[in-house]
Design a protein around this motif. Structure first.
Motif, PDB file in Angstrom:
ATOM      1  N   TYR A  67       0.847  -1.195   0.000  1.00 32.47           N
ATOM      2  CA  TYR A  67       0.000   0.000   0.000  1.00 32.47           C
ATOM      3  C   TYR A  67       0.882   1.245   0.000  1.00 32.47           C
ATOM      4  N   LYS A  68       0.752   2.096  -1.001  1.00 30.70           N
ATOM      5  CA  LYS A  68       1.665   3.226  -1.179  1.00 30.70           C
ATOM      6  C   LYS A  68       1.437   4.345  -0.167  1.00 30.70           C
ATOM      7  N   GLY A  69       0.182   4.627   0.143  1.00 28.40           N
ATOM      8  CA  GLY A  69      -0.095   5.714   1.079  1.00 28.40           C
ATOM      9  C   GLY A  69       0.160   7.078   0.449  1.00 28.40           C
ATOM     10  N   TYR A  70       0.026   8.109   1.270  1.00 30.84           N
ATOM     11  CA  TYR A  70       0.151   9.473   0.760  1.00 30.84           C
ATOM     12  C   TYR A  70       1.422  10.175   1.214  1.00 30.84           C
ATOM     13  N   LYS A  75       3.288   5.435   4.947  1.00 28.15           N
ATOM     14  CA  LYS A  75       4.074   4.289   4.499  1.00 28.15           C
ATOM     15  C   LYS A  75       4.718   3.554   5.669  1.00 28.15           C
ATOM     16  N   ILE A  76       5.288   4.324   6.600  1.00 25.02           N
ATOM     17  CA  ILE A  76       5.992   3.705   7.728  1.00 25.02           C
ATOM     18  C   ILE A  76       5.049   2.870   8.580  1.00 25.02           C
ATOM     19  N   ILE A  77       3.905   3.439   8.935  1.00 21.76           N
ATOM     20  CA  ILE A  77       2.963   2.723   9.797  1.00 21.76           C
ATOM     21  C   ILE A  77       2.441   1.466   9.114  1.00 21.76           C
ATOM     22  N   ASN A  78       2.146   1.556   7.819  1.00 19.74           N
ATOM     23  CA  ASN A  78       1.657   0.374   7.116  1.00 19.74           C
ATOM     24  C   ASN A  78       2.738  -0.687   6.952  1.00 19.74           C
ATOM     25  N   ARG A  79       3.990  -0.259   6.792  1.00 20.03           N
ATOM     26  CA  ARG A  79       5.091  -1.225   6.726  1.00 20.03           C
ATOM     27  C   ARG A  79       5.275  -1.916   8.071  1.00 20.03           C
ATOM     28  N   VAL A  80       5.146  -1.159   9.153  1.00 19.13           N
ATOM     29  CA  VAL A  80       5.242  -1.744  10.490  1.00 19.13           C
ATOM     30  C   VAL A  80       4.119  -2.754  10.695  1.00 19.13           C
ATOM     31  N   PHE A 136      -2.283  -0.505  14.116  1.00 24.03           N
ATOM     32  CA  PHE A 136      -3.646  -0.317  13.610  1.00 24.03           C
ATOM     33  C   PHE A 136      -4.237   0.975  14.172  1.00 24.03           C
ATOM     34  N   ALA A 137      -4.104   1.137  15.482  1.00 26.45           N
ATOM     35  CA  ALA A 137      -4.676   2.293  16.157  1.00 26.45           C
ATOM     36  C   ALA A 137      -4.036   3.596  15.676  1.00 26.45           C
ATOM     37  N   LEU A 138      -2.715   3.604  15.604  1.00 28.44           N
ATOM     38  CA  LEU A 138      -2.004   4.817  15.184  1.00 28.44           C
ATOM     39  C   LEU A 138      -2.318   5.172  13.737  1.00 28.44           C
ATOM     40  N   ASN A 139      -2.524   4.167  12.912  1.00 28.49           N
ATOM     41  CA  ASN A 139      -2.870   4.421  11.518  1.00 28.49           C
ATOM     42  C   ASN A 139      -4.191   5.181  11.421  1.00 28.49           C
TER      43      ASN A 139
END
Length: 213
Positions: A67-70, A75-80, A136-139
């Protein structure tokens, strides 16, 4: 709507549906094969009953990683999240609250792809699961709340905050009432999945489906 926008929405929907279906499918496919008391205390324990949890988490991990994100925070949170999700599978839990843990240890002397002892794998599993739920929460609180809709900002922040509350509750329940952990996990994954479905414009008509924060 261009193809890129459609791809973003489709990816969000897949992540959302998988998040909601994960606990349901894990439990339903584990019931016929369950062989020890407490198999249903946590979604993580279904790892020993059915391959569904490992498969679905693996797919979720792949989608989150791609997921590329904006922006960089997205990006960092989704990679984590992706790394934590696959780590939950790589390091299986140890149901130490089982009525006969010695039986479990005899059958599973080593677990996971690294063939660790169950109690060692449990340490990494707890760290991974905690990192997954916290990410999940931080995202939701940080990234999803960047949207233009004030109502959705509030919704995402409340959902993210509830996930943190449920995560704290899981830590307490693991110690005092492990049989209720699964209900908190259901809650976290439902909040996570529903937020991604909302982000994917699942409940909006076609004319209003424009991709934005």
């Amino acid at each position: 709507m261009d193809q890129g926008n459609l791809s973003y929405l489709a990816q969000r929907k897949v992540i959302g549906f998988l998040g909601i279906l994960l606990p349901i499918l894990s439990v339903l496919t584990s019931y016929p094969a369950h062989w020890f008391d407490g198999w249903w205390y946590s979604i993580s324990i279904t790892y020993y009953q059915s391959p569904v949890m490992a498969i679905v988490l693996g797919i979720v991990s792949l989608f989150l990683f791609t997921y590329k994100g904006y922006d960089m925070a997205d990006k960092i949170i989704n990679r984590v999240s992706a790394l934590a999700a696959i780590s939950v599978v790589i390091f299986p839990c140890y149901p130490s609250f089982n009525d006969s843990p010695s039986t479990f240890v005899i059958i599973y002397e080593k677990v996971g792809i690294f063939q660790l002892e169950p109690h060692q794998s449990e340490i990494f599993h707890i760290i991974s699961a905690s990192a997954l739920f916290l990410s999940f929460a931080l995202n939701l609180i940080i990234n999803f709340a960047k949207c233009n809709s004030k109502a959705q900002k509030i919704y995402y922040r409340i959902s993210g905050s509830l996930i943190i509350v449920l995560l704290v509750a899981i830590i307490m329940l693991n110690r005092y009432a492990p049989q209720y952990v699964i209900f908190d996990e259901f809650g976290i994954l439902f909040l996570f999945g529903l937020a991604w479905l909302v982000k994917g414009k699942t409940f909006q008509n076609e004319k209003s489906k424009t991709v934005a924060f």
